[in-house]
Design an enzyme around this catalytic site. Structure first.
Site, short mmCIF file in Angstrom:
data_model
loop_
_atom_site.label_atom_id
_atom_site.label_comp_id
_atom_site.label_asym_id
_atom_site.label_seq_id
_atom_site.Cartn_x
_atom_site.Cartn_y
_atom_site.Cartn_z
N PRO A 1 80.23 -10.92 79.23
CG PRO A 1 79.55 -12.54 80.76
CD PRO A 1 80.75 -11.89 80.17
CG HIS A 2 77.58 -6.70 77.31
ND1 HIS A 2 78.62 -7.42 76.76
CD2 HIS A 2 77.07 -5.96 76.30
CE1 HIS A 2 78.73 -7.11 75.48
NE2 HIS A 2 77.80 -6.24 75.17
CD GLU A 3 70.46 -8.66 76.67
OE1 GLU A 3 70.44 -7.52 76.17
OE2 GLU A 3 69.91 -9.60 76.10
#
Length: 146
Positions: free
Chosen positions: A67-69
Site C-alpha cells: 500500500p502507498h499513496e
C-alpha cells in the site's frame, strides 16, 4: 538507503500481527512510520480512501500488498514498513493478503528507481514467501532481507 536500512532505522518490521479487516491491516502497516514521523495520519486515510475508490491497486503478487499513496498525501520522509499477519485479510477485490510492505516516498523517482527493484529482488524467489510467512521474529525477517 536500502530497504533493510529503512526498516531497521524506523523499527518498522512487525511479524504475526492481528488484523480483522484490510483497513486494519493497512493501519497496522503504517503505524510504525506514523510513530517515527515519516508520514502523517492523512497518508493512511488516503490509502484507505483510494482503495475504496480504485480497489487494491498495490497488490503485487498473491498474498503480497504494497500500500502507498502519492507524496503530497502526507509523506514527510521516505520509508518502508514490513508486516506479516497472523491470518490473511481479504481485500475488496477478493484477494487474501498476509504480507504487507508499507511505502512512503517523497518523490516518484524514489518509488520507481529505488523501491520497486529492491522489492522485486526480495520476492523473486517463490520460496521467499514461505520463509517470510514462517518467520516468528523481526530478526528472522532481517536475516531473510540480508
Amino acid at each position: 538507503m536500502t530497504l533493510l536500512e529503512y526498516l531497521v532505522k524506523n523499527d518498522s518490521i512487525k511479524v504475526k500481527q492481528k488484523a480483522e479487516t484490510w483497513e486494519d491491516a493497512v493501519r497496522i502497516t503504517f503505524r510504525p512510520l506514523l510513530e517515527k514521523g515519516v508520514i502523517k495520519e492523512e497518508y493512511i486515510d488516503s490509502v484507505i480512501e483510494r482503495t475504496h475508490e480504485l480497489g487494491p491497486y498495490y497488490i503485487l503478487a498473491p498474498g503480497l500488498a504494497m500500500p502507498h499513496e502519492r507524496p503530497e498525501k502526507g509523506v514527510l520522509k521516505d520509508g518502508f514498513s514490513f508486516i506479516t499477519l497472523e491470518k490473511p485479510v481479504v481485500f475488496p477485490d477478493g484477494q487474501d493478503v498476509d504480507i504487507l510492505l508499507g511505502f512512503s516516498a517523497t518523490s516518484s523517482e524514489v518509488h520507481s528507481n529505488e523501491s520497486i527493484p529492491q522489492i522485486v529482488m526480495l520476492f523473486d524467489d517463490e520460496a521467499a514467501f514461505e520463509k517470510i510467512r514462517k518467520a516468528e521474529s523481526t530478526d528472522e525477517i532481517i536475516g531473510l532481507l540480508k
